[in-house]
Design an enzyme around this catalytic site. Structure first.
Site, PDB file in Angstrom:
ATOM      1  N   ASP A 190       5.605  -7.714  -0.228  1.00 56.74           N
ATOM      2  CA  ASP A 190       5.915  -6.670   0.299  1.00 56.74           C
ATOM      3  C   ASP A 190       5.811  -6.587   1.957  1.00 56.74           C
ATOM      4  O   ASP A 190       6.873  -6.168   2.587  1.00 56.74           O
ATOM      5  CB  ASP A 190       5.032  -5.402  -0.354  1.00 56.74           C
ATOM      6  CG  ASP A 190       3.625  -6.046  -0.317  1.00 56.74           C
ATOM      7  OD1 ASP A 190       3.268  -7.074   0.348  1.00 56.74           O
ATOM      8  OD2 ASP A 190       2.671  -5.086  -0.448  1.00 56.74           O
ATOM      9  N   ASP A 217       1.411 -10.115   7.061  1.00 61.68           N
ATOM     10  CA  ASP A 217       0.765  -9.383   8.162  1.00 61.68           C
ATOM     11  C   ASP A 217       0.056 -10.403   9.239  1.00 61.68           C
ATOM     12  O   ASP A 217       0.719 -10.773  10.133  1.00 61.68           O
ATOM     13  CB  ASP A 217      -0.404  -8.151   7.714  1.00 61.68           C
ATOM     14  CG  ASP A 217      -1.407  -7.586   8.857  1.00 61.68           C
ATOM     15  OD1 ASP A 217      -0.954  -8.057   9.837  1.00 61.68           O
ATOM     16  OD2 ASP A 217      -2.270  -7.092   8.367  1.00 61.68           O
ATOM     17  N   PHE A 227       0.076   0.346  10.071  1.00 64.84           N
ATOM     18  CA  PHE A 227      -0.190   0.417   8.603  1.00 64.84           C
ATOM     19  C   PHE A 227       0.715   1.216   7.818  1.00 64.84           C
ATOM     20  O   PHE A 227       0.818   2.423   8.319  1.00 64.84           O
ATOM     21  CB  PHE A 227      -1.742   1.056   8.303  1.00 64.84           C
ATOM     22  CG  PHE A 227      -1.986   0.965   6.930  1.00 64.84           C
ATOM     23  CD1 PHE A 227      -2.646  -0.369   6.709  1.00 64.84           C
ATOM     24  CD2 PHE A 227      -1.925   1.790   5.939  1.00 64.84           C
ATOM     25  CE1 PHE A 227      -3.103  -0.633   5.423  1.00 64.84           C
ATOM     26  CE2 PHE A 227      -2.339   1.543   4.628  1.00 64.84           C
ATOM     27  CZ  PHE A 227      -2.855   0.328   4.214  1.00 64.84           C
ATOM     28  N   VAL A 228       1.402   0.620   6.997  1.00 62.65           N
ATOM     29  CA  VAL A 228       2.523   1.236   6.215  1.00 62.65           C
ATOM     30  C   VAL A 228       2.047   1.436   4.804  1.00 62.65           C
ATOM     31  O   VAL A 228       1.388   0.973   4.184  1.00 62.65           O
ATOM     32  CB  VAL A 228       3.690   0.270   6.308  1.00 62.65           C
ATOM     33  CG1 VAL A 228       4.390   0.274   7.725  1.00 62.65           C
ATOM     34  CG2 VAL A 228       3.648  -1.002   6.066  1.00 62.65           C
ATOM     35  N   ASP A 269       0.249   0.304  -0.769  1.00 62.88           N
ATOM     36  CA  ASP A 269      -0.720   1.463  -0.894  1.00 62.88           C
ATOM     37  C   ASP A 269      -1.775   1.613   0.052  1.00 62.88           C
ATOM     38  O   ASP A 269      -1.836   0.357   1.164  1.00 62.88           O
ATOM     39  CB  ASP A 269      -1.667   0.840  -2.408  1.00 62.88           C
ATOM     40  CG  ASP A 269      -2.402  -0.408  -1.907  1.00 62.88           C
ATOM     41  OD1 ASP A 269      -2.208  -1.408  -1.403  1.00 62.88           O
ATOM     42  OD2 ASP A 269      -3.848  -0.213  -2.180  1.00 62.88           O
ATOM     43  N   ARG A 283       1.700   4.091  -3.923  1.00 63.17           N
ATOM     44  CA  ARG A 283       2.659   2.986  -4.127  1.00 63.17           C
ATOM     45  C   ARG A 283       4.109   3.527  -4.701  1.00 63.17           C
ATOM     46  O   ARG A 283       5.109   3.221  -4.467  1.00 63.17           O
ATOM     47  CB  ARG A 283       1.940   2.054  -5.456  1.00 63.17           C
ATOM     48  CG  ARG A 283       0.811   1.253  -4.796  1.00 63.17           C
ATOM     49  CD  ARG A 283       0.671   0.175  -5.913  1.00 63.17           C
ATOM     50  NE  ARG A 283      -0.518  -0.377  -5.644  1.00 63.17           N
ATOM     51  CZ  ARG A 283      -0.853  -1.235  -4.838  1.00 63.17           C
ATOM     52  NH1 ARG A 283       0.120  -1.874  -4.183  1.00 63.17           N
ATOM     53  NH2 ARG A 283      -1.987  -1.890  -4.714  1.00 63.17           N
TER      54      ARG A 283
HETATM   55  P1  IMP Z   1      -1.937 -11.068   5.355  1.00 63.13           P
HETATM   56  O1  IMP Z   1      -2.697 -12.046   4.569  1.00 63.13           O
HETATM   57  O2  IMP Z   1      -2.670 -10.369   6.533  1.00 63.13           O
HETATM   58  O3  IMP Z   1      -0.601 -11.358   5.777  1.00 63.13           O
HETATM   59  O4  IMP Z   1      -1.838  -9.704   4.235  1.00 63.13           O
HETATM   60  C1  IMP Z   1      -0.785  -9.335   3.461  1.00 63.13           C
HETATM   61  C2  IMP Z   1      -1.298  -8.665   2.365  1.00 63.13           C
HETATM   62  O5  IMP Z   1      -2.077  -7.661   2.862  1.00 63.13           O
HETATM   63  C3  IMP Z   1       0.274  -7.946   1.680  1.00 63.13           C
HETATM   64  O6  IMP Z   1       0.435  -8.520   0.695  1.00 63.13           O
HETATM   65  C4  IMP Z   1      -0.373  -6.537   1.372  1.00 63.13           C
HETATM   66  O7  IMP Z   1      -0.758  -6.661   0.216  1.00 63.13           O
HETATM   67  C5  IMP Z   1      -1.470  -6.245   2.347  1.00 63.13           C
HETATM   68  N1  IMP Z   1      -1.182  -5.498   3.430  1.00 63.13           N
HETATM   69  C6  IMP Z   1      -0.923  -5.857   4.783  1.00 63.13           C
HETATM   70  N2  IMP Z   1      -0.554  -4.902   5.535  1.00 63.13           N
HETATM   71  C7  IMP Z   1      -0.584  -3.744   4.905  1.00 63.13           C
HETATM   72  C8  IMP Z   1      -0.060  -2.499   5.207  1.00 63.13           C
HETATM   73  O8  IMP Z   1       0.162  -2.084   6.242  1.00 63.13           O
HETATM   74  N3  IMP Z   1      -0.052  -1.486   4.170  1.00 63.13           N
HETATM   75  C9  IMP Z   1      -0.575  -2.030   2.593  1.00 63.13           C
HETATM   76  N4  IMP Z   1      -0.910  -3.120   2.394  1.00 63.13           N
HETATM   77  C10 IMP Z   1      -0.897  -4.086   3.521  1.00 63.13           C
HETATM   78 MG    MG Z   2       0.559  -7.896  -1.259  1.00 62.15          MG
END
Ligand code: IMP
Ligand code: MG
Length: 176
Positions: free
Chosen positions: A100, A103, A152-153, A159, A165
């Site tokens: 999705d 980050d 934050f989205v 979610d 969701r």
């Molecule tokens: P990362 O390991 O920091 O890249 O985080 C990725 C995971 O964190 C994604 O698969 C999402 O499930 C969750 N996540 C990161 N940013 C957001 C957001 O802005 N809204 C909702 N879920 C997020």
């Molecule tokens: Mg995820």
């Protein structure tokens, strides 16, 4: 719109999302025309994006939903994440991870390392959204729907504390 303690406003509307999903599917249809990729949507966040994307895939493919589970390692290694739910062997397969949002990219880096360890032929990523930190770290995401800032989205599968969701459009948190 209020969800718990946060205020959200509309960010990316339905038709923009669908347009990008179609464009991503077209690129994949063309890049994988002689292959039979395995799509690996990462639950829970990618379930709606994955469904819409896969409906537009016209080449032969298989789909296996997976999850990452965090478990506490020893105090020195801290938190480790591992893939759960893999049913079929991925040996010698062309894998396309469906995320999705990327980050920091930490989740993705761990998943990719784990998949390479299973002897996959290739691993690529399709992500609906990519945030600034992933770009800064040059996390390898071949197919990106939208590049966004570090915000934050919510909605379209994403979610906030389990909520939101089901929203049809993508929202972003309003800075307080
Ligand atoms: P990362 O390991 O920091 O890249 O985080 C990725 C995971 O964190 C994604 O698969 C999402 O499930 C969750 N996540 C990161 N940013 C957001 C957001 O802005 N809204 C909702 N879920 C997020
Ligand atoms: Mg995820």
């Amino acid at each position: 719109m209020q969800v718990k303690d946060l205020q959200f406003k509309q960010f990316i509307n339905k038709s923009k999302v669908q347009e990008q999903v179609r464009a991503l599917a077209q690129q994949i249809n063309s890049d994988y025309q002689d292959k039979t990729p395995v799509f690996l949507p990462i639950l829970n966040g990618s379930f709606i994006f994955a469904a819409d994307l896969i409906k537009q895939i016209e080449i032969q493919c298989t789909v296996s939903f997976v999850k990452t589970s965090s478990y506490s390692g020893t105090a020195s290694t801290g938190q480790l994440k591992t893939l759960i739910g893999l049913e079929a062997s991925l040996f010698n397969q062309d894998v396309i991870i469906i995320e999705d949002v990327v980050d920091t990219g930490l989740t993705l880096q761990k998943i990719i390392a784990e998949l390479r360890g299973l002897g996959t032929k290739s691993v690529q990523v399709v992500a609906l959204l990519r945030k600034q930190p992933a770009r800064a770290k040059q996390i390898d995401v071949k197919y990106v729907g939208f590049d966004i800032d570090d915000e934050f989205v919510l909605g379209y599968g994403l979610d906030y504390d389990g909520l939101g969701r089901n929203l049809k459009e993508i929202y972003k948190a309003v800075q307080k």
